[in-house]
Design a protein around this motif. Structure first.
Motif, PDB file in Angstrom:
ATOM      1  N   ARG A 114       7.668  10.657  13.086  1.00 38.18           N
ATOM      2  CA  ARG A 114       7.266  11.667  12.107  1.00 38.18           C
ATOM      3  C   ARG A 114       8.136  11.580  10.855  1.00 38.18           C
ATOM      4  O   ARG A 114       7.634  11.621   9.727  1.00 38.18           O
ATOM      5  CB  ARG A 114       7.363  13.060  12.729  1.00 38.18           C
ATOM      6  N   GLY A 115       9.456  11.442  11.033  1.00 38.60           N
ATOM      7  CA  GLY A 115      10.348  11.327   9.887  1.00 38.60           C
ATOM      8  C   GLY A 115      10.053  10.105   9.044  1.00 38.60           C
ATOM      9  O   GLY A 115      10.040  10.179   7.805  1.00 38.60           O
ATOM     10  N   HIS A 116       9.817   8.979   9.701  1.00 38.76           N
ATOM     11  CA  HIS A 116       9.500   7.743   8.981  1.00 38.76           C
ATOM     12  C   HIS A 116       8.207   7.916   8.181  1.00 38.76           C
ATOM     13  O   HIS A 116       8.137   7.551   7.002  1.00 38.76           O
ATOM     14  CB  HIS A 116       9.366   6.589   9.976  1.00 38.76           C
ATOM     15  N   LEU A 117       7.183   8.493   8.822  1.00 41.26           N
ATOM     16  CA  LEU A 117       5.904   8.697   8.139  1.00 41.26           C
ATOM     17  C   LEU A 117       6.036   9.678   6.985  1.00 41.26           C
ATOM     18  O   LEU A 117       5.469   9.460   5.899  1.00 41.26           O
ATOM     19  CB  LEU A 117       4.851   9.197   9.131  1.00 41.26           C
ATOM     20  N   ILE A 118       6.764  10.771   7.194  1.00 45.84           N
ATOM     21  CA  ILE A 118       6.964  11.747   6.115  1.00 45.84           C
ATOM     22  C   ILE A 118       7.604  11.068   4.915  1.00 45.84           C
ATOM     23  O   ILE A 118       7.200  11.280   3.764  1.00 45.84           O
ATOM     24  CB  ILE A 118       7.839  12.920   6.603  1.00 45.84           C
ATOM     25  N   ALA A 119       8.601  10.232   5.171  1.00 44.25           N
ATOM     26  CA  ALA A 119       9.312   9.563   4.076  1.00 44.25           C
ATOM     27  C   ALA A 119       8.409   8.606   3.312  1.00 44.25           C
ATOM     28  O   ALA A 119       8.380   8.620   2.078  1.00 44.25           O
ATOM     29  CB  ALA A 119      10.535   8.824   4.614  1.00 44.25           C
ATOM     30  N   ILE A 120       7.662   7.770   4.046  1.00 46.57           N
ATOM     31  CA  ILE A 120       6.868   6.767   3.329  1.00 46.57           C
ATOM     32  C   ILE A 120       5.709   7.404   2.570  1.00 46.57           C
ATOM     33  O   ILE A 120       5.212   6.822   1.593  1.00 46.57           O
ATOM     34  CB  ILE A 120       6.351   5.642   4.256  1.00 46.57           C
ATOM     35  N   LEU A 121       5.291   8.609   2.986  1.00 46.42           N
ATOM     36  CA  LEU A 121       4.203   9.276   2.275  1.00 46.42           C
ATOM     37  C   LEU A 121       4.720  10.210   1.185  1.00 46.42           C
ATOM     38  O   LEU A 121       4.057  10.392   0.158  1.00 46.42           O
ATOM     39  CB  LEU A 121       3.335  10.056   3.267  1.00 46.42           C
ATOM     40  N   THR A 122       5.901  10.774   1.371  1.00 45.23           N
ATOM     41  CA  THR A 122       6.480  11.664   0.371  1.00 45.23           C
ATOM     42  C   THR A 122       7.062  10.886  -0.801  1.00 45.23           C
ATOM     43  O   THR A 122       6.931  11.286  -1.955  1.00 45.23           O
ATOM     44  CB  THR A 122       7.587  12.535   1.003  1.00 45.23           C
ATOM     45  N   TYR A 123       7.721   9.789  -0.491  1.00 43.06           N
ATOM     46  CA  TYR A 123       8.358   8.960  -1.524  1.00 43.06           C
ATOM     47  C   TYR A 123       7.579   7.663  -1.667  1.00 43.06           C
ATOM     48  O   TYR A 123       8.125   6.560  -1.593  1.00 43.06           O
ATOM     49  CB  TYR A 123       9.810   8.679  -1.149  1.00 43.06           C
ATOM     50  N   ALA A 124       6.285   7.802  -1.892  1.00 47.28           N
ATOM     51  CA  ALA A 124       5.358   6.671  -1.794  1.00 47.28           C
ATOM     52  C   ALA A 124       5.674   5.547  -2.770  1.00 47.28           C
ATOM     53  O   ALA A 124       5.508   4.375  -2.433  1.00 47.28           O
ATOM     54  CB  ALA A 124       3.924   7.156  -1.996  1.00 47.28           C
ATOM     55  N   ASP A 125       6.106   5.873  -3.982  1.00 49.08           N
ATOM     56  CA  ASP A 125       6.388   4.808  -4.949  1.00 49.08           C
ATOM     57  C   ASP A 125       7.500   3.903  -4.438  1.00 49.08           C
ATOM     58  O   ASP A 125       7.394   2.667  -4.488  1.00 49.08           O
ATOM     59  CB  ASP A 125       6.785   5.403  -6.309  1.00 49.08           C
ATOM     60  N   TYR A 126       8.574   4.496  -3.936  1.00 49.81           N
ATOM     61  CA  TYR A 126       9.709   3.706  -3.446  1.00 49.81           C
ATOM     62  C   TYR A 126       9.340   2.929  -2.187  1.00 49.81           C
ATOM     63  O   TYR A 126       9.607   1.729  -2.084  1.00 49.81           O
ATOM     64  CB  TYR A 126      10.912   4.621  -3.179  1.00 49.81           C
ATOM     65  N   THR A 127       8.755   3.622  -1.238  1.00 41.55           N
ATOM     66  CA  THR A 127       8.485   2.955   0.041  1.00 41.55           C
ATOM     67  C   THR A 127       7.369   1.923  -0.098  1.00 41.55           C
ATOM     68  O   THR A 127       7.438   0.852   0.507  1.00 41.55           O
ATOM     69  CB  THR A 127       8.124   3.991   1.114  1.00 41.55           C
ATOM     70  N   SER A 128       6.353   2.213  -0.892  1.00 35.92           N
ATOM     71  CA  SER A 128       5.279   1.231  -1.089  1.00 35.92           C
ATOM     72  C   SER A 128       5.788   0.011  -1.836  1.00 35.92           C
ATOM     73  O   SER A 128       5.407  -1.122  -1.532  1.00 35.92           O
ATOM     74  CB  SER A 128       4.111   1.862  -1.856  1.00 35.92           C
ATOM     75  N   ALA A 129       6.645   0.246  -2.826  1.00 39.72           N
ATOM     76  CA  ALA A 129       7.220  -0.881  -3.567  1.00 39.72           C
ATOM     77  C   ALA A 129       7.976  -1.801  -2.626  1.00 39.72           C
ATOM     78  O   ALA A 129       7.899  -3.033  -2.735  1.00 39.72           O
ATOM     79  CB  ALA A 129       8.147  -0.366  -4.664  1.00 39.72           C
ATOM     80  N   SER A 130       8.687  -1.231  -1.677  1.00 38.99           N
ATOM     81  CA  SER A 130       9.477  -2.022  -0.739  1.00 38.99           C
ATOM     82  C   SER A 130       8.605  -2.709   0.299  1.00 38.99           C
ATOM     83  O   SER A 130       8.762  -3.903   0.570  1.00 38.99           O
ATOM     84  CB  SER A 130      10.504  -1.124  -0.039  1.00 38.99           C
ATOM     85  N   ILE A 131       7.662  -1.955   0.880  1.00 36.24           N
ATOM     86  CA  ILE A 131       6.830  -2.490   1.956  1.00 36.24           C
ATOM     87  C   ILE A 131       5.871  -3.561   1.441  1.00 36.24           C
ATOM     88  O   ILE A 131       5.739  -4.644   2.019  1.00 36.24           O
ATOM     89  CB  ILE A 131       6.053  -1.350   2.642  1.00 36.24           C
ATOM     90  N   ARG A 132       5.196  -3.277   0.348  1.00 30.10           N
ATOM     91  CA  ARG A 132       4.144  -4.180  -0.130  1.00 30.10           C
ATOM     92  C   ARG A 132       4.690  -5.403  -0.845  1.00 30.10           C
ATOM     93  O   ARG A 132       3.975  -6.389  -1.009  1.00 30.10           O
ATOM     94  CB  ARG A 132       3.200  -3.407  -1.053  1.00 30.10           C
ATOM     95  N   ASN A 133       5.933  -5.345  -1.284  1.00 26.00           N
ATOM     96  CA  ASN A 133       6.503  -6.472  -2.018  1.00 26.00           C
ATOM     97  C   ASN A 133       7.535  -7.243  -1.216  1.00 26.00           C
ATOM     98  O   ASN A 133       8.181  -8.143  -1.743  1.00 26.00           O
ATOM     99  CB  ASN A 133       7.166  -5.966  -3.312  1.00 26.00           C
ATOM    100  N   TYR A 134       7.688  -6.903   0.057  1.00 23.56           N
ATOM    101  CA  TYR A 134       8.786  -7.458   0.835  1.00 23.56           C
ATOM    102  C   TYR A 134       8.789  -8.990   0.813  1.00 23.56           C
ATOM    103  O   TYR A 134       9.842  -9.617   0.686  1.00 23.56           O
ATOM    104  CB  TYR A 134       8.718  -6.955   2.274  1.00 23.56           C
TER     105      TYR A 134
END
Length: 205
Positions: A99-119
């Motif tokens: 739940r914490g991981h999901l909350i973070a990646i959806l709340t801070y979507a710009d940061y987490t998406s930038a990291s996940i999609r560009n890895y």
């Protein structure tokens, strides 16, 4: 430190944060290689050359975005786990961590998406520089699964490395289909419960 110097540092910190926020948004939408520095600079009404006063390169910007992404996720996971009773069982702990991981990646979507999609696009230097922050978070999950195995919550001999990668994959890519409204209306809480139940019990009746 004088009051003037303190104010200058505060202004510099705020400007750097604005640049990081803009970089995260651009990287998440356009990709690392598809984002020229001028796009980031224009977002914060700055000339591209002025960015170098705050960050020495686009790689440094990406490194900072990646580090902050991991920090946001790790802190949110720890916050969710901390809400549980001290003697919480493994299923509750797993649900809270997911739940914490999901909350973070959806709340801070710009940061987490930038990291996940560009890895896969990150230069090797960025990977190396950001390894320490990733190691800390991954170690949290390693210790978590080691404890679960010792307590008999997961079977002895399970490949915990593949287990962690599989759980990470399910959580991280939830940001894509959640953003595209492919969840059937499921909430973050429902998704966390489903993923935890799936990993714990599988699909068998």
């Amino acid at each position: 430190m004088t009051i003037t110097t303190s104010r200058q540092n505060t202004k510099k910190d705020k400007t750097q944060q604005l640049i990081l926020d803009a970089a995260a948004k651009c990287f998440s939408k356009q990709g690392f290689h598809g984002t020229p520095l001028k796009d980031i600079a224009e977002t914060v009404n700055m000339k591209a050359g002025s960015l170098y006063y705050h960050f020495s390169s686009k790689e440094m910007l990406m490194q900072e975005v990646l580090n902050k992404s991991v920090q946001l996720i790790y802190n949110t996971v720890k916050d969710e786990v901390a809400k549980l009773e001290d003697n919480a069982a493994f299923p509750e702990l797993l649900r809270a961590a997911i739940r914490g991981h999901l909350i973070a990646i959806l709340t801070y979507a710009d940061y987490t998406s930038a990291s996940i999609r560009n890895y896969g696009q990150f230069p090797e230097a960025v990977h190396r520089a950001s390894q320490s922050s990733r190691d800390d978070y991954e170690q949290f999950w390693r210790d978590f699964f080691d404890q679960a195995e010792a307590e008999g919550a997961i079977r002895t001999g399970v490949d915990k490395h593949l287990l962690r990668l599989t759980i990470f994959g399910g959580m991280n890519w939830a940001s894509v289909w959640f953003e595209n409204k492919d969840t059937g209306g499921a909430s973050v809480e429902r998704i966390a419960d489903f993923q935890a139940d799936l990993f714990l019990n599988g699909c068998r009746p």
